[in-house]
Design a protein around this motif. Structure first.
Motif, PDB file in Angstrom:
ATOM      1  N   THR A 126       0.561  -1.435  -0.596  1.00  0.00           N
ATOM      2  CA  THR A 126       0.250   0.375   0.202  1.00  0.00           C
ATOM      3  C   THR A 126       0.150   1.351  -0.124  1.00  0.00           C
ATOM      4  O   THR A 126       2.374   1.666   0.227  1.00  0.00           O
ATOM      5  N   LEU A 127       0.188   2.426  -0.245  1.00  0.00           N
ATOM      6  CA  LEU A 127       1.166   3.503  -0.482  1.00  0.00           C
ATOM      7  C   LEU A 127       1.341   4.047   1.059  1.00  0.00           C
ATOM      8  O   LEU A 127       0.458   3.992   1.989  1.00  0.00           O
ATOM      9  N   SER A 128       2.661   4.425   1.285  1.00  0.00           N
ATOM     10  CA  SER A 128       2.962   4.938   2.685  1.00  0.00           C
ATOM     11  C   SER A 128       4.000   6.000   2.474  1.00  0.00           C
ATOM     12  O   SER A 128       4.712   6.524   1.257  1.00  0.00           O
ATOM     13  N   GLY A 129       4.572   7.075   3.500  1.00  0.00           N
ATOM     14  CA  GLY A 129       4.787   8.086   3.058  1.00  0.00           C
ATOM     15  C   GLY A 129       6.672   7.961   2.561  1.00  0.00           C
ATOM     16  O   GLY A 129       6.435   8.652   1.810  1.00  0.00           O
TER      17      GLY A 129
ATOM     18  N   HIS B 279       7.225   4.767   1.258  1.00  0.00           N
ATOM     19  CA  HIS B 279       7.662   4.175   0.045  1.00  0.00           C
ATOM     20  C   HIS B 279       7.508   3.973  -1.335  1.00  0.00           C
ATOM     21  O   HIS B 279       6.663   5.371  -1.653  1.00  0.00           O
TER      22      HIS B 279
END
Lengths: 447, 324
Positions: free
Chosen positions: A78-81, A83
């Protein structure tokens, strides 16, 4: 007194519980055992079974290699700050890589799109810097064996080729001056990150932009390197930068030195001066490649206006009614020609309220004006497709699923529409022309 | 009389020592009894051998003792029996869209969480994996009508738990999609909502009692939020056994144990939940020999078997929990 102690304890507990998500690198070298095992031993047993106890991996790393160590944190589904890679990578055209960092999602390297129309197969390995990360299925570039314009062995390409995880470089003042910890010199210690506009203090420096390797940086894990000869660029990113651009651009305020820094590896590609005689036959990029360069005035004269003026009037194909106040596009960013951190911080934005284009005369084109640093959905890791005529067809992004024989299919570079939109960072297709051509035209207005 | 007195005095003097000895013995016995060891059995396989995969996610059919493996890289769902052999597959044709997760209720009904474009949906499928209908989520409060894109789904005792780790939201419905409960938990764990994307929730599960359990590696903590919204955390950053380097998936068994993957240290740590999260050992270790792990991520427990997904196409390793 008792109550105040309880309050203080509660506050400390809250702080301890909330922690700081930016706390690992803190702008410089992190705690050593975050990435390394000193003796390949923990609880008196080998941490890595690949080798015997007390005989660890190369460079004492816990991961299989440099990048595999980094991606333990910097990848995920998932999108993360923080990644930079969608992992596991999605099935081609079933869904798209999820990260929208300005640098791009390395999972695009795994996305080989089928031939469509006049576009050949869009190979995954042509979509970005092919960093090698054995644990994450990223393999060396099979075609480009050394860095274009340089000599860097692409089989050795890793996150640490560009980012110095032990960064000794630091910004020591508000003017963006970069200094290094080197024998015989005393510099301020690094207190925090330097990517988000934090200013150095009298006691603490800040790290350099994105922990990029500084002048004379050379990886220990790369034999016989050509040491870097340029400082890291100065730039300021908004603190929330990994986000969809469906409603507003993510504006990184690039300051100065990006192309010069890229030339650490791509040395002969780099030319920062425009060539009046038009004989250099190489697109300028760099601190000297000012947007005040002369351009065709579009009214029959070879010159008469500037690249900056065209950038400002260009809205989309055929529409040159734009103004400087709203002309900025994160799909065609430029450097501002300043290292003043406060100025850059005032321009880093995700709210859609900082939209002004070039106006000072100091702005310049850079490598990242056209390319993403990590990877993109398009060949040559460009921010938009340069292998098709149109970026939009009838006010919509092209669609491989539209089927052979349709204009939408022909311009899709093999991507389904939703994937194409992801490659354009979810910017609405309606923002562009009914039939939008290459964004080279943002500066050149040939459409 | 004097003799009796001296006996009483002596007894009083020795009593605390005796109690201490007794307590120590009880503690040692309880510690020994609680120890659990993971013994590597095999990797999930088909008739041709181990199946390569990376960072797949799991759903479990506790009734049939079957494990469902969701692979985002090919959109497949593979079903394995309790001996780790592939018995069925579905989803490859894209009939569900991009599958994010699934779980199975006590009657064998499959709830598939998937997305088509930007739309996330729960599709009910029969035991063959044939889509039957899209579950209509009813009576949702505003918290779940905007900015809610669940990534994980769990089915526990007649309830569906839909979890959006990016928005720090959990929605609880009955099996017909009727709203039962839901909350946003960023504030509960002191995460500034505006900075939530910096706090990556890696592992997430829901135990049999409905406790939400998740990991945040940048904080080196496992969080547990009980059905009555009470928060508990545990974990310490570090590299030695039982400490958290870069933690990933988490799973709970019905014996009160928690299994936490450390992705960088490549181990599965076992903790005893009702004993203040006492560390009970770790298993796997980085390596390429059978039973070793490469960047383990998701963990699932089914009966006495623990399933662990890894990177580098290392597939899913299966361990048996054995009392030690």
């Amino acid at each position: 007194m008792k109550a105040s102690k309880i309050l203080a304890a509660a506050a400390m507990l809250t702080l301890a519980a909330s922690g700081s998500a930016f706390a690992f690198h803190d702008g410089g070298v992190a705690y050593c055992d975050g990435c390394h095992t000193m003796h390949n031993s923990s609880g008196n047993a080998a941490m890595t079974k690949n080798t015997a106890q007390f005989q660890g991996n190369k460079y004492l790393l816990k991961g299989s290699d440099d990048s595999s160590t980094c991606l333990n944190c910097h990848s995920g589904a998932t999108l993360s700050g923080y990644h930079v890679m969608t992992y596991p990578a999605p099935a081609v055209n079933a869904s798209a890589p999820v990260n929208r960092t300005p640098g791009g999602d390395f999972a695009w390297l795994t996305q080989t799109f089928p031939a469509a129309g006049r576009s050949a197969v869009s190979l995954g390995e042509r979509h970005g810097h092919n960093v090698v990360a054995a644990d994450f299925g990223l393999t060396p570039d099979t075609k480009l064996l050394v860095a274009p314009g340089g000599q860097y062995d692409t089989a050795a390409l890793s996150c640490a080729s560009c980012h110095d995880p032990h960064s000794r470089a630091r910004v020591v003042d508000a003017a963006g001056t970069i200094a290094y910890a080197i024998p015989g010199q005393k510099v301020l210690p690094i207190g925090t990150y330097g990517s988000y506009g934090d200013l150095p203090t009298a006691n603490e420096a800040v790290g350099v932009y994105r922990l990029l390797g500084g002048a004379n940086y050379s990886q220990m894990s790369y034999v016989n390197p050509l040491p870097f000869n340029a400082d890291p660029p100065v730039a300021v990113a908004p603190k929330t930068y990994n986000r969809s651009e469906a409603t507003a651009d993510t504006r990184v305020a690039y300051g100065q030195g990006m192309s010069e820094w890229c030339a650490n590896c791509h040395r002969t590609i780099h030319v920062d001066a425009t060539n009046a005689a038009n004989t250099a036959l190489i697109h300028p990029a760099g601190n000297g490649a000012l947007l005040t360069a002369a351009a065709n005035d579009l009214q029959g004269n070879g010159t008469g206006t500037t690249i900056a003026a065209l950038y400002n009037v260009y809205k989309n194909s055929g529409d040159l009614t734009g103004t400087v106040a709203t002309s900025y596009s994160s799909l065609v960013p430029y450097e501002e020609g300043t290292k003043d951190i406060a100025t850059l911080l005032s321009h880093a934005d995700i709210t859609g309220t900082v939209t002004a284009g070039p106006s000072t005369g100091t702005e310049n084109v850079m490598c990242l004006s056209c390319h993403r640093a990590h990877a993109s959905g398009f060949n040559s890791m460009t921010r938009w497709s340069n292998t098709t005529d149109f970026l939009t067809v009838a006010n919509a992004y092209p669609d491989f699923a539209a089927g052979a024989g349709t204009e939408s299919y022909d311009n899709s570079t093999g991507m389904n529409q939703a994937v194409y939109a992801a490659a354009m960072y979810d910017q609405p297709a309606t923002k562009f022309a009914y039939s939008q051509r290459s964004l080279c035209n943002k500066c050149h207005a040939k459409d | 009389m004097k003799t009796y007195a001296s006996i009483i005095v002596r007894f009083h003097r020795t009593l605390p020592v005796a109690i201490a000895c007794l307590l120590f013995t009880m503690f040692m016995l309880s510690s020994t009894r609680a120890e659990a060891k993971l013994v590597y059995l095999y990797n999930l396989s088909n008739f041709n051998g181990s199946i390569a995969s990376s960072w797949v996610t799991f759903g479990t059919d506790k009734t049939q003792k079957e494990l469902y493996v969701v692979n985002p890289s090919d959109q497949s769902v593979d079903v394995f029996n309790k001996t780790g052999l592939l018995v069925y597959s579905f989803g490859e044709e894209g009939e569900f869209g991009a599958i994010r997760g699934l779980d199975v209720d006590d009657n064998g009904t499959i709830y598939v969480l998937s997305s088509r474009g930007k739309r996330t949906q729960v599709v009910i499928a029969n035991f063959r994996g044939d889509p039957q209908e899209v579950l209509k989520l009813e009576n949702l409060p505003p918290l779940f009508t905007d900015n809610f894109n669940p990534e994980r789904i769990f089915c526990r005792k007649g309830h569906l738990y839909l979890i959006d780790p990016r928005e720090f939201k959990v929605l609880i419905t009955d099996l017909h999609g009727n709203y039962e409960d839901g909350f946003e938990f960023a504030s509960m764990i002191n995460v500034n909502y505006k900075k939530r994307s910096d706090f990556d929730i890696r592992g997430v599960t829901v135990d049999a009692e409905g406790t939400l359990i998740f990991t945040i590696p940048v904080n080196s903590l496992v969080y547990l939020i009980s059905p009555d919204k009470k928060l508990t955390t545990f974990g310490r950053r570090g590299s030695s056994p039982g400490k958290f380097n870069i933690i990933g998936g988490v799973a709970a068994d019905d014996k009160g144990r928690l299994y936490v993957a450390d992705t960088l240290r490549c181990v599965i740590m076992v903790f005893e939940r009702d004993k203040d999260f006492t560390f009970r050992g770790e298993y796997g270790e980085r390596g390429f020999d059978p039973g070793n792990l490469i960047a383990p991520m998701e963990v699932a427990v089914l009966g006495d078997l623990v399933y662990v997904s890894q990177s580098a196409n290392r597939g899913v390793s299966v361990y048996r929990i054995t009392p030690e």
